[in-house]
Design an enzyme around this catalytic site. Sequence first.
Site, short mmCIF file in Angstrom:
data_model
loop_
_atom_site.label_atom_id
_atom_site.label_comp_id
_atom_site.label_asym_id
_atom_site.label_seq_id
_atom_site.Cartn_x
_atom_site.Cartn_y
_atom_site.Cartn_z
N SER A 10 -8.59 -5.97 2.60
CA SER A 10 -8.61 -5.28 1.31
C SER A 10 -9.26 -6.17 0.27
O SER A 10 -8.81 -7.30 0.02
CB SER A 10 -7.19 -4.97 0.86
OG SER A 10 -7.22 -4.59 -0.51
N HIS A 35 -11.69 -2.46 3.37
CA HIS A 35 -10.68 -1.58 2.76
C HIS A 35 -10.79 -1.68 1.24
O HIS A 35 -10.69 -2.77 0.66
CB HIS A 35 -9.28 -1.99 3.24
CG HIS A 35 -8.19 -1.07 2.81
ND1 HIS A 35 -7.92 0.12 3.46
CD2 HIS A 35 -7.31 -1.14 1.79
CE1 HIS A 35 -6.90 0.73 2.87
NE2 HIS A 35 -6.52 -0.01 1.83
N ASP A 37 -9.40 -0.43 -2.28
CA ASP A 37 -8.23 0.16 -2.94
C ASP A 37 -8.60 0.64 -4.33
O ASP A 37 -8.81 -0.16 -5.24
CB ASP A 37 -7.10 -0.88 -3.02
CG ASP A 37 -6.42 -1.09 -1.69
OD1 ASP A 37 -6.00 -0.08 -1.07
OD2 ASP A 37 -6.31 -2.24 -1.24
N MET A 39 -7.44 2.52 -7.65
CA MET A 39 -6.20 2.85 -8.39
C MET A 39 -6.54 3.28 -9.81
O MET A 39 -7.45 2.70 -10.43
CB MET A 39 -5.29 1.62 -8.44
CG MET A 39 -4.99 1.04 -7.07
SD MET A 39 -3.81 -0.30 -7.19
CE MET A 39 -3.79 -0.89 -5.48
N HIS A 68 -9.44 3.86 0.08
CA HIS A 68 -8.05 4.31 -0.08
C HIS A 68 -7.87 4.75 -1.53
O HIS A 68 -7.77 3.93 -2.44
CB HIS A 68 -7.13 3.13 0.28
CG HIS A 68 -5.68 3.40 0.13
ND1 HIS A 68 -4.72 2.41 0.20
CD2 HIS A 68 -4.99 4.57 -0.08
CE1 HIS A 68 -3.52 2.94 0.04
NE2 HIS A 68 -3.65 4.24 -0.14
N MET A 70 -5.94 5.99 -4.50
CA MET A 70 -4.61 6.12 -5.12
C MET A 70 -4.85 6.66 -6.53
O MET A 70 -4.62 5.98 -7.53
CB MET A 70 -3.91 4.76 -5.12
CG MET A 70 -3.46 4.33 -3.73
SD MET A 70 -3.13 2.57 -3.59
CE MET A 70 -4.78 1.97 -3.20
N MET A 139 1.81 3.42 4.60
CA MET A 139 2.04 2.39 3.58
C MET A 139 3.32 1.64 3.92
O MET A 139 4.38 2.25 4.11
CB MET A 139 2.20 3.02 2.19
CG MET A 139 0.94 3.61 1.59
SD MET A 139 -0.48 2.50 1.50
CE MET A 139 0.16 1.14 0.53
N ASP A 177 -0.70 -0.63 5.93
CA ASP A 177 -1.21 -1.26 4.70
C ASP A 177 -0.06 -1.73 3.82
O ASP A 177 0.74 -0.93 3.35
CB ASP A 177 -2.04 -0.19 3.95
CG ASP A 177 -2.71 -0.72 2.70
OD1 ASP A 177 -2.64 -1.92 2.43
OD2 ASP A 177 -3.35 0.11 2.01
C1 DX5 Z 1 -1.50 -1.56 -2.05
C2 DX5 Z 1 -2.86 -1.52 -1.38
C3 DX5 Z 1 -3.02 -2.53 -0.29
C4 DX5 Z 1 -2.71 -3.94 -0.66
C5 DX5 Z 1 -2.79 -4.91 0.47
O1 DX5 Z 1 -1.38 -0.50 -2.90
O2 DX5 Z 1 -3.10 -0.27 -0.82
O3 DX5 Z 1 -4.25 -2.39 0.37
O4 DX5 Z 1 -3.46 -4.36 -1.72
O5 DX5 Z 1 -2.49 -6.15 -0.02
P1 DX5 Z 1 -1.50 -7.16 0.71
O6 DX5 Z 1 -2.08 -7.42 2.05
O7 DX5 Z 1 -1.49 -8.34 -0.18
O8 DX5 Z 1 -0.17 -6.47 0.78
ZN ZN Z 2 -4.84 0.17 0.57
#
Ligand code: DX5
Ligand code: ZN
Length: 219
Positions: A10, A35, A37, A39, A68, A70, A139, A177
Site C-alpha cells: 500500500s 495497492h 488507498d 480516502m 481500494h 474508500m 478488511m 488488508d
Molecule cells: C486502511 C488501508 C490499508 C492500510 C494498510 O484503510 O486500506 O491499505 O493502509 O496499512 P498497514 O499495512 O499499515 O495496516
Molecule cells: Zn487498502
Amino acid sequence: MSQKIKIAPSILSADFSILGEEVKNLDMAGADYIHVDVMDGHFVPNITFGPVVIKKIRKYTKLPFDVHLMISPVEKYIKDFADAGADIITIHPEATDNIERCVKTIKSLGKKAGVSLNPKTPISSLEKVIDTLDLILVMSVHPGFAGQSFMPEVLSKVKELRKIINAKGLKTDLEIDGGINFETGALAIKAGADVLVSGTTIFSGKSLKDNIQKLRTCA
Ligand code: DX5
Ligand code: ZN
C-alpha cells in the site's frame, strides 16, 4: 501453502513527495500489485488522493494498480479512476445503494472488480455479485489509517470465503488488508488469503525487497 501468494504494497505508507519513485521501487522489489488507498474524509475519517495523482504515477510501473476506494457515493467516480489507470477497482457495499450496478460499471469499463468487507460487514452482502467478482478484500482493521493492529476475528471470514470460492470453482483473489506483518500474514494465508496488502511492514526497515519476499513466504 499451495496457493500462490501475491503481495500488494500500500502506497499509503510511501513518501508522497516522491511517490513515482516509490512505485518504481516497489515494482523492482517484486511487488505483484500496487495497492492504492483512496480516502475521502467522509466514508472514512482520512483523506489521501484521487485520480489526478494516480494518473501521474501510472507511468512509473506496468504492475496492476489495485485501487481500494474508500469513498462515498462511489458510483460518481468509478469512471475517473478507470481513466486514471486503475486495473482493479474495489468498492465497499456501504458506499453505494446498488452494488450490482457498480460492479457492472467497473466491468463495462474493462476493469477488474472487487468488493471490500469491513470487519463487521457480513459475507452475505456479497450475495448478488460474488460470482462476478475478480477480488474480495477482507478488511482486518477499520479502514482509514495505516499502522493499526490486525483484528484476528476476521480470520473466520477469510476461511469461510476461501471455502465458498473453492466450492464455486471461482478464480477470485482473496485479499486481506490491515495490520499485516510476518505473523499476521501467516495467519491470513493459512486461513486462505492469497493476496496480502501491507503498508507499514513493507515500508519499515531498509529493504522493500526483503520485506516483500519475507511476507510472500511467511506462512
Ligand atoms: C486502511 C488501508 C490499508 C492500510 C494498510 O484503510 O486500506 O491499505 O493502509 O496499512 P498497514 O499495512 O499499515 O495496516
Ligand atoms: Zn487498502
